[in-house]
Scaffold this motif. Structure first.
Motif, PDB file in Angstrom:
ATOM      1  N   PHE A 410      70.336  21.666 -41.498  1.00 42.40           N
ATOM      2  CA  PHE A 410      71.440  21.883 -42.610  1.00 42.40           C
ATOM      3  C   PHE A 410      72.321  23.026 -42.028  1.00 42.40           C
ATOM      4  CE2 PHE A 410      72.792  24.223 -46.311  1.00 42.40           C
ATOM      5  CZ  PHE A 410      73.729  23.447 -46.856  1.00 42.40           C
ATOM      6  N   VAL A 411      71.639  24.152 -41.567  1.00 38.47           N
ATOM      7  CA  VAL A 411      72.351  25.100 -41.149  1.00 38.47           C
ATOM      8  C   VAL A 411      72.953  24.712 -39.835  1.00 38.47           C
ATOM      9  CG1 VAL A 411      72.319  27.590 -40.144  1.00 38.47           C
ATOM     10  CG2 VAL A 411      70.784  26.738 -41.838  1.00 38.47           C
ATOM     11  N   ALA A 412      72.448  23.961 -39.032  1.00 40.24           N
ATOM     12  CA  ALA A 412      73.092  23.442 -37.790  1.00 40.24           C
ATOM     13  C   ALA A 412      74.173  22.404 -38.230  1.00 40.24           C
ATOM     14  CB  ALA A 412      72.377  22.690 -36.766  1.00 40.24           C
ATOM     15  N   GLY A 413      74.145  21.803 -39.114  1.00 38.64           N
ATOM     16  CA  GLY A 413      74.941  20.807 -39.612  1.00 38.64           C
ATOM     17  C   GLY A 413      76.486  21.602 -40.145  1.00 38.64           C
ATOM     18  N   LEU A 414      76.229  22.666 -40.865  1.00 40.70           N
ATOM     19  CA  LEU A 414      77.272  23.402 -41.426  1.00 40.70           C
ATOM     20  C   LEU A 414      78.049  23.803 -40.230  1.00 40.70           C
ATOM     21  CD1 LEU A 414      75.818  25.810 -44.181  1.00 40.70           C
ATOM     22  CD2 LEU A 414      77.234  23.988 -44.262  1.00 40.70           C
ATOM     23  N   MET A 415      77.349  24.387 -39.342  1.00 41.58           N
ATOM     24  CA  MET A 415      78.302  25.022 -37.954  1.00 41.58           C
ATOM     25  C   MET A 415      79.146  24.019 -37.487  1.00 41.58           C
ATOM     26  SD  MET A 415      75.341  27.004 -36.085  1.00 41.58           S
ATOM     27  CE  MET A 415      74.368  28.561 -36.861  1.00 41.58           C
ATOM     28  N   VAL A 416      78.850  22.721 -37.297  1.00 42.96           N
ATOM     29  CA  VAL A 416      79.752  21.796 -36.887  1.00 42.96           C
ATOM     30  C   VAL A 416      80.609  20.817 -37.780  1.00 42.96           C
ATOM     31  CG1 VAL A 416      78.445  21.814 -34.422  1.00 42.96           C
ATOM     32  CG2 VAL A 416      77.840  20.040 -36.283  1.00 42.96           C
ATOM     33  N   GLY A 417      80.007  21.227 -38.951  1.00 41.27           N
ATOM     34  CA  GLY A 417      80.852  20.345 -40.106  1.00 41.27           C
ATOM     35  C   GLY A 417      80.274  18.896 -40.095  1.00 41.27           C
ATOM     36  N   ARG A 418      78.993  18.434 -40.100  1.00 38.68           N
ATOM     37  CA  ARG A 418      78.461  17.283 -40.177  1.00 38.68           C
ATOM     38  C   ARG A 418      77.643  17.160 -41.224  1.00 38.68           C
ATOM     39  NH1 ARG A 418      79.591  13.002 -36.695  1.00 38.68           N
ATOM     40  NH2 ARG A 418      77.611  11.996 -37.368  1.00 38.68           N
ATOM     41  N   THR A 419      77.347  15.953 -41.978  1.00 34.79           N
ATOM     42  CA  THR A 419      76.229  15.806 -42.921  1.00 34.79           C
ATOM     43  C   THR A 419      74.815  15.749 -42.308  1.00 34.79           C
ATOM     44  OG1 THR A 419      77.711  14.320 -43.999  1.00 34.79           O
ATOM     45  CG2 THR A 419      75.204  14.307 -44.660  1.00 34.79           C
ATOM     46  N   PRO A 420      73.977  16.720 -42.515  1.00 31.14           N
ATOM     47  CA  PRO A 420      72.689  16.777 -41.612  1.00 31.14           C
ATOM     48  C   PRO A 420      71.983  15.662 -41.801  1.00 31.14           C
ATOM     49  CG  PRO A 420      72.684  18.240 -43.567  1.00 31.14           C
ATOM     50  CD  PRO A 420      74.040  17.948 -43.416  1.00 31.14           C
ATOM     51  N   GLU A 421      71.181  15.146 -40.655  1.00 30.22           N
ATOM     52  CA  GLU A 421      70.212  14.059 -40.818  1.00 30.22           C
ATOM     53  C   GLU A 421      69.001  14.561 -40.185  1.00 30.22           C
ATOM     54  OE1 GLU A 421      71.982  11.212 -38.309  1.00 30.22           O
ATOM     55  OE2 GLU A 421      73.879  11.295 -39.136  1.00 30.22           O
ATOM     56  N   TYR A 422      67.897  14.081 -40.652  1.00 25.18           N
ATOM     57  CA  TYR A 422      66.622  14.357 -39.962  1.00 25.18           C
ATOM     58  C   TYR A 422      65.969  13.285 -39.955  1.00 25.18           C
ATOM     59  CZ  TYR A 422      62.180  16.940 -38.610  1.00 25.18           C
ATOM     60  OH  TYR A 422      61.091  17.108 -38.014  1.00 25.18           O
ATOM     61  N   LEU A 423      65.344  12.740 -39.002  1.00 27.55           N
ATOM     62  CA  LEU A 423      64.609  11.637 -38.636  1.00 27.55           C
ATOM     63  C   LEU A 423      65.280  10.234 -39.253  1.00 27.55           C
ATOM     64  CD1 LEU A 423      60.890  12.859 -39.731  1.00 27.55           C
ATOM     65  CD2 LEU A 423      62.158  12.879 -37.353  1.00 27.55           C
ATOM     66  N   GLY A 424      66.618  10.182 -38.976  1.00 32.36           N
ATOM     67  CA  GLY A 424      67.246   8.923 -39.519  1.00 32.36           C
ATOM     68  C   GLY A 424      67.663   8.978 -40.969  1.00 32.36           C
TER      69      GLY A 424
END
Lengths: 576, 195
Positions: A410-424
């Motif tokens: 989630f935090v990584a997703g915020l940095m690049v502005g993408r919806t976070p995903e985990y394991l598909g």
């Protein structure tokens, strides 16, 4: 330090060699294939028939949660009642009376929640029957509960467009019959061969070679040695990351842990299933590298904390430096801080155990952490405060780490502005809310309970060492109960209801306050469609992500606990 | 949500698992242990002429200068009280610890005034169980001259006995070189009763 490093490396090597096949076998068990244990199938089916369970009957996350809570509630009641009536029941050769209600509630909550905090003194408080039918049973069932929750969460990731997470009754039955019971039988026999007692006979009285004069002048000619059915309980207490001892001093007792080999076997047992579950996880979601990435995260933090604990203890106690005491580390003595440690393990195996038992939420001890040097005690304390996700409890450690992984993406997703995903699976608002709850409940409980303790006479009555170490004792107690670990700075005087009843509530909140949101996430994920990875997906099976996850874990832990740690171990260190 | 459908699996499984893991498992294991490893399962009891004389795993208190001394024990009401184990939970910063260690140093040095060496740390620090049966090899060697003098034996004889009773670390790695105090003292007595 060189032999210490070899000891750690060798220990982890054996661990990984054992854990991988076990993890793959567990993955098959949860998919319904017990392998060579299939001769136990009729027993499994008999259980279902008697209990009225249909094998194809799957549960939604709400049903799964309800079954779990009811089952654990029933277990709690049973352990409590057993302690209340043990005085009238058989298998009580030392004729111990019934346990006082507040203490009995604490012990029941402690064992059901897989904490195994030990306010009771095994050999003087509990009958053999209570140890067997109360504590040993919950050692199995609380471990199975944690593993079942993890498996339900894994199914949430691996399935799509469904509400079905599997069947709680079936998951725990398979866990006990095919995983925990066979392992416990093997380990228990190994332990007996080393000298762990396993008898229903009463205590043995032996003569003293040199009669002793007590302080009141009476001459004592003999020694009464407590015994009991210990090996059967110790095996599962280590395998199930429970940790509650048969005897008061837990695995420091020569009858619980008689030799360096029994010590090594128990240390392996402490981390075995939490390690194996990483492989189970990789296998069940069909991407082994995801499991090994999480395992590497655990290993890196564990090894560095273990090494620092050992190093701190080897420095010894500076207050003894100007006395005629030899604390040197050399070939004929392990040296260092030997207060509260046993000679047969020596310093390194004691400190390594301390790291293993607090990394995993096991909590059994082979040395007294209360007597550790300030920094030697700080690292085990911090390992618990990181949320018991570095190995952690069986099942609970890995589902806790997955919650951290969700926060990391989630935090990584915020940095690049993408919806976070985990394991598909897309990680959306609901999952994030739940993951945050999972991560924040333990620090909240630990800090709140500690704050209340140090601002009340009831809480302060617990400290038995003066100065900052007294604060550390209280902080350690609630870090342990608020993360379901169960080890203690055992000098703590826990008789006040604030500790027995208040502590029991902390343990229950830390257990079920996490299980419910984890299962809710599992339910939500199971309904979502699996989306294929694209160029914009953050890969979560790389060293980069592993490193990122380590940073997230350490930052959350440090932000929550640094002020409290400064007041306790760090001030004590500066004062020495 | 209806609770009734949960009641039967709940009660039946709780009962079955209590029987299986709470009675059958520990009792079957007790039977197995008593058949395969009866000595260990009953407490590793040492016998002499059919009489039990102690446990190989449980330490005993020694204060006679002619015996090897073990670790300080904090069990209550007396040291090495094996009915109720209790370890040391005294912090390094606690003044009580330095007082206790100073007192133990005085006793050791008074019993052996000619010994100029610093005392090995495990001999003046309390164990984790209060029942520690061992001392380090260093702690045993430290006491050799005192024992030899008190018993009128050559120091070399006592040293040899210590070496014979030294247990080594597992694979040279886990644990430390150590001596079982009760067994060593029994051997000391045996040395002099059989001329």
């Amino acid at each position: 330090m060189m032999t210490a490093i070899i000891q750690i490396v060798f220990y982890l090597l054996i661990l990984l060699l054992l854990a991988r096949p076990l993890g793959l076998m567990m993955a098959r068990v949860y998919e319904g294939d017990p392998g060579w244990l299939r001769f136990l199938r009729p027993l499994e089916h008999l259980f279902y028939r008697l209990a009225g369970i249909a094998e194809n009957q799957a549960m939604s996350w709400r049903q799964y949660t309800l079954a779990l809570l009811l089952f654990n509630g029933g277990g709690l009641l049973l352990v409590y009642l057993l302690q209340q009536i043990q005085g009238w029941l058989p298998l009580n050769p030392q004729a111990v009376p019934s346990v006082e209600p507040a203490l009995a509630f604490n012990t029941a909550a402690s064992f059901v929640s897989n904490t195994d905090w030990q306010f009771y003194a095994g050999e003087t408080t509990l009958s053999y029957l209570t140890q067997m039918m109360g504590l040993t049973v919950q050692n199995f069932l609380s471990a199975a509960t944690g593993m079942a929750v993890l498996v339900a969460l894994i199914r949430g990731f691996s399935r799509q467009h469904t509400t079905e997470l599997g069947n709680f009754w079936i998951d725990i039955t398979r866990t006990v019959l095919y995983i925990l019971l066979p392992l416990a039988i093997i380990l228990a026999l190994f332990l007996v061969s080393q000298g762990v007692v396993q008898t229903v006979a009463a205590a043995e009285t032996v003569p003293l070679l040199e009669p002793m004069t007590a302080s009141d002048g009476t001459v004592i000619m003999s020694q009464t040695i407590a015994r009991g059915p210990a090996a059967s309980q110790i095996a599962i207490k280590q395998l199930g990351t429970n940790g509650g001892g048969f005897f008061n001093v837990n695995a420091a007792h020569p009858f619980e842990n008689p030799t360096p080999l029994s010590n090594l076997l128990q240390m392996l047992a402490i981390l075995l299933i939490p390690t194996a579950l990483c492989f189970t996880f990789g296998q069940m979601i069909g991407d082994k590298r995801q499991g090994t990435t999480l395992l590497m995260v655990m290993l890196i933090i564990f090894v560095s904390f273990a090494a620092m604990t050992i190093y701190a203890e080897q420095q010894g106690n500076p207050r003894l430096d100007d006395m005629a005491v030899n604390q040197q580390v050399n070939d004929i003595q392990s040296g260092g801080n030997m207060e509260g440690k046993e000679v047969r393990f020596g310093l390194v195996s004691s400190a390594l155990w301390a790291a293993a038992t607090t990394a995993a939420s096991n909590g059994s001890v082979n040395s007294m952490h209360d007597a550790y040097t300030p920094l030697g005690g700080l690292f085990p304390l911090l390992l618990m405060q990181l949320g018991e996700v570095i190995f952690g409890g069986v099942g609970s450690g890995l589902y806790g780490l997955i919650a951290f992984a969700l926060v990391a993406v989630f935090v990584a997703g915020l940095m690049v502005g993408r919806t976070p995903e985990y394991l598909g699976k897309k990680i959306e608002t609901f999952e994030m809310k739940m993951a945050t709850v999972v991560i924040l409940i333990p620090p909240l409980v630990v800090l709140l309970w500690t704050a209340i303790a140090v601002s009340s006479t009831a809480g302060l009555s617990g400290a038995t060492n003066p100065g900052p170490h007294g604060f550390s004792q209280i902080l350690y107690a609630f870090s342990s109960m608020g993360n379901n670990n169960g080890s203690a700075f055992a000098g703590l005087d826990g008789r006040h209801p604030f500790f027995t009843i208040g502590g029991a509530l902390a343990m229950l909140i830390a257990r079920y306050g996490l299980i419910v949101p984890v299962l809710a996430v599992a339910g939500s994920l199971a309904g979502k469609q699996k989306i294929p990875a694209t160029a914009g997906t953050l890969p979560t099976d790389t060293p980069l992500f592993g490193g990122w996850l380590i940073i997230i874990i350490l930052v959350v832990g440090a932000l929550s606990f640094l002020p409290a740690l400064v007041l306790g171990p760090i001030v004590e260190y500066l004062l020495l | 949500m209806r609770l009734l459908p949960y009641l039967r699996p709940l009660l039946v499984l709780l009962a079955l698992f209590t029987l299986l893991t709470g009675l059958l498992y520990p009792l079957a294991l007790t039977a197995l242990a008593q058949i395969i490893f009866p000595w260990q399962a009953n407490g590793s009891l040492l016998t002499h002429e059919r009489a039990v004389i102690g446990s190989a795993l449980i330490g005993q208190p020694f204060v006679d200068p002619a015996y090897f001394w073990g670790r300080p024990s904090l069990t209550e009401p007396v040291p090495y009280h094996a009915a109720a184990s209790k370890g040391s939970n005294i912090a390094p910063s606690n003044p009580l610890l330095t007082e206790q260690i100073q007192a133990r140093l005085h006793i050791l040095q008074a019993a052996d005034p000619e010994n100029p060496l610093p005392v090995p740390v495990d001999l003046v620090t309390a164990s984790a169980s209060g029942l520690d049966p061992h001392i380090s090899l260093a702690a045993a060697l430290y006491q050799v001259n005192r024992i030899a003098r008190e018993r009128g034996l050559p120091a070399a004889t006592v040293t040899r006995l210590v070496q014979q009773h030294t247990e080594t670390p597992l694979w040279g790695l886990y644990g430390q070189p150590r001596v079982n105090v009760l067994r060593l003292n029994l051997a000391l007595d045996g040395l002099q009763s059989t001329p």
